[in-house]
Design an enzyme around this catalytic site. Structure first.
Site, PDB file in Angstrom:
ATOM      1  N   HIS A 119       0.011   7.603 -61.452  1.00 43.92           N
ATOM      2  CA  HIS A 119      -0.012   9.102 -61.367  1.00 43.92           C
ATOM      3  C   HIS A 119       1.383   9.613 -62.297  1.00 43.92           C
ATOM      4  O   HIS A 119       2.198   8.877 -62.222  1.00 43.92           O
ATOM      5  CB  HIS A 119      -0.037   9.832 -59.905  1.00 43.92           C
ATOM      6  CG  HIS A 119       1.281   9.244 -59.206  1.00 43.92           C
ATOM      7  ND1 HIS A 119       2.325  10.183 -59.306  1.00 43.92           N
ATOM      8  CD2 HIS A 119       1.476   8.473 -58.457  1.00 43.92           C
ATOM      9  CE1 HIS A 119       3.310   9.726 -58.456  1.00 43.92           C
ATOM     10  NE2 HIS A 119       2.792   8.554 -57.980  1.00 43.92           N
ATOM     11  N   ASP A 120       0.803  10.531 -63.035  1.00 42.05           N
ATOM     12  CA  ASP A 120       2.065  11.036 -63.953  1.00 42.05           C
ATOM     13  C   ASP A 120       2.872  10.286 -64.864  1.00 42.05           C
ATOM     14  O   ASP A 120       3.921  10.852 -65.502  1.00 42.05           O
ATOM     15  CB  ASP A 120       3.234  11.893 -62.850  1.00 42.05           C
ATOM     16  CG  ASP A 120       2.563  12.799 -62.243  1.00 42.05           C
ATOM     17  OD1 ASP A 120       2.119  13.864 -62.429  1.00 42.05           O
ATOM     18  OD2 ASP A 120       2.504  12.497 -60.818  1.00 42.05           O
ATOM     19  N   GLY A 137       4.408   5.161 -60.558  1.00 44.12           N
ATOM     20  CA  GLY A 137       4.207   6.726 -60.953  1.00 44.12           C
ATOM     21  C   GLY A 137       5.386   6.923 -61.787  1.00 44.12           C
ATOM     22  O   GLY A 137       6.583   6.519 -61.549  1.00 44.12           O
TER      23      GLY A 137
END
Length: 258
Positions: A119-120, A137
């Site tokens: 994520h991200d 992440g």
């Protein structure tokens, strides 16, 4: 759109022209796929995916699944893939969280089999990730970086433009632009001369980059004092300034020399 049997596509998904979708593919709503993209068999594309033009997503890949982050509360986020990018077999790319709202893979990238982009993360353009690279992440990877097979990058790590990371390395510190790093614990091993030559850097540009790194790593100064010396003694250039700005803005600190 070419579509095989046993494929499930939500009617609200936006599919471009001349898209080829193989058998046993699942595409959720709130998905956009650009013209000319190829989706091979057994691919799953979840809500929030934004896939560019002329991409090729190979068998078993999963795009835009929810992040493996206990802070995620179901917020609306995206996983964005740029144009002309190849996602090989069983790659997983998770969508963002409230932290940044999106995970991004840029244009003209090659993400090889079994890689994971958490994520991200933000991956810029022309990046190559060899098999089984695992990005935690919010990792940032800049243009033209190459990451060798089996490498691991810690959360919030930053890998600079044109850097080369050896296969199997564990990235716990930031990797500055043009650098070649390897071993465990990971250490600076010189500049990525072969990669720079392939991308058209002149001998003068490569020598200027070498001068900056000699002063950064071989002057017996701490990084802060070395940067001041570089700014005072080495003429400004795009290459020098990219390295200086990277080191100044590194929140984790950059990798050290053996």
């Amino acid at each position: 759109m070419e579509k095989y049997p046993f494929t499930v596509i939500d009617p609200s998904a936006k599919i471009g022209e001349n898209v080829k979708i193989g058998p046993f593919v699942t595409i959720d709503g709130n998905v956009e796929i650009g013209d000319g993209t190829i989706i091979d068999s057994n691919v799953t594309i979840h809500s929030g995916a934004r896939i560019g033009k002329n991409c090729h997503i190979h068998s078993g890949a999963v795009i835009s699944d929810i992040p493996q982050d206990l802070k995620f509360k179901g917020e609306d986020t995206l996983a964005i893939i740029g144009d002309n990018t190849h996602i090989r077999e069983f790659v997983t790319i998770h969508r963002g969280t409230a932290s940044k709202g999106k995970t991004v893979v840029g244009n003209n990238c090659l993400i090889m089999a079994y890689c994971h982009v958490a994520h991200d993360c933000v991956l810029h353009d022309h990046i190559i990730m060899s098999n089984t690279v695992q990005l935690a992440g919010e990792v940032v990877v800049e243009d033209w970086a190459v990451i060798g097979g089996g490498a691991l990058a810690h959360q919030f790590s930053h890998i600079g433009a044109h850097a080369m990371v050896q296969g199997g390395a564990i990235v716990l510190k930031d990797i500055p632009p043009y650098a070649m790093v390897g071993r465990n614990p990971i250490t600076y091993a010189g500049i990525n001369v072969v990669g720079l030559k392939r991308r058209g850097f002149t001998a003068e540009q490569i020598e200027n980059i070498s001068d900056v790194y000699r002063m950064l790593y071989n002057s017996d100064l701490n990084f802060g004092d070395a940067i001041k010396k570089i700014e005072a003694e080495i003429p400004a250039s795009p290459e020098r300034d990219l390295i200086v700005d990277f080191v100044k803005n590194s929140s984790r600190g950059i990798v050290r020399k053996a």
